[in-house]
Design an enzyme around this catalytic site. Structure first.
Site: not given
Length: 280
Positions: A257, A248, A141, A225, A222, A164
């Site tokens: 994806y 994630h 990110r 990414r 982004h 994150k």
């Protein structure tokens, strides 16, 4: 916000999200904007409104994302009222279904075409090229990228410290990206702990990083990414490996994806399989 015009239940909810949950001002404003506007329109306490009437009222919002945001606010309010015995009935309105959109991504060729536009005769140009390489090679990110310090890179591995959810992770970095990074760092006229800096030697901001990716690729950081993840999936990478690399928390987030993978497989069949050109 004129709290004197709010119902007592909505005033209590305002205190709950402001004090107990300590939400930020933007979130509080969003909740109360949604809920107070409904009370103003029905000219009665929101807690008393019939579910069907409320849905009719909200049906004017044709944008499903806007509708779902308002439904989320209403459900949070109703849940609060039930928990605090303002209401004996637990009401929950279903959100509208939003079709999944494929994430925008760049091909390798598009990325390289953008990198070629960087003026690598200057250290700023070298920085821009290195940043584009780095984002595509790591899938981090932009907030994670701008927080990276020199000590976070060990050989061909990047330690993402400011991830994150405060979860650290290790990500391998391609040699070509490291070479571009080293060229930039060797020419940068400042000695800094962090990797990315502006022309004054200050830490590069998110706005500046956005301007860089816009300038050469016409996308946000982004999208790089997404491009990283897409290139891995279409190349045959396991979904759980991609989940770990992206950081994630849930595999569900990574599964977007798989739509790209299916599209890629379909296009491969169209090009390579003899039946794609055979008529019955």
């Amino acid at each position: 916000m004129n709290t004197s015009q709010l119902s007592k239940e909505l005033e209590a909810f305002l205190e709950y999200i402001s004090v107990t949950r300590a939400l930020n001002k933007k979130s509080i404003s969003a909740y109360m904007g949604d809920l107070s506007s409904i009370e103003a329109e029905i000219e009665a306490p929101l807690i008393n409104i019939d579910s069907n009437k409320l849905l009719d009222l909200l049906s004017k919002y044709t944008n499903k994302r806007t509708l779902n945001r308002k439904l989320s606010s209403v459900n949070a309010f109703f849940d609060f009222c039930y928990s605090n015995k303002f209401s004996l009935e637990k009401t929950k309105l279903k959100s509208a279904k939003i079709p999944k959109l494929l994430p925008k991504f760049l091909t390798y060729e598009q990325l390289m075409a953008g990198i070629k536009l960087c003026d690598t005769s200057t250290w700023i140009g070298l920085r821009d090229a290195a940043l584009l390489y780095f984002l595509y090679a790591s899938g981090v990110r932009i907030s994670e990228c701008l927080s990276v310090k020199k000590e976070d890179i060990d050989g061909e591995w990047l330690l993402v410290r400011h991830a994150k959810g405060d979860k650290e992770r290790l990500v391998p970095i391609a040699k070509v990206a490291l070479d571009a990074l080293n060229k930039y760092l060797n020419e940068m006229p400042y000695e800094k702990d962090y990797l990315w800096c502006n022309y004054k030697g200050d830490k590069l901001s998110r706005i500046s990083a956005f301007k860089i990716t816009q300038k050469y690729l016409n996308v946000s950081p982004h999208v790089l990414r997404h491009s990283y993840a897409t290139s891995l999936i279409t190349g045959g990478a396991d979904l759980r490996v991609v989940q770990e690399l992206l950081g994630h928390a849930s595999l569900t987030t990574t599964q977007i994806y798989t739509h790209v993978q299916k599209q890629h497989l379909s296009e491969t069949i169209d090009v390579c399989h003899p039946f794609s050109k055979t008529k019955y």
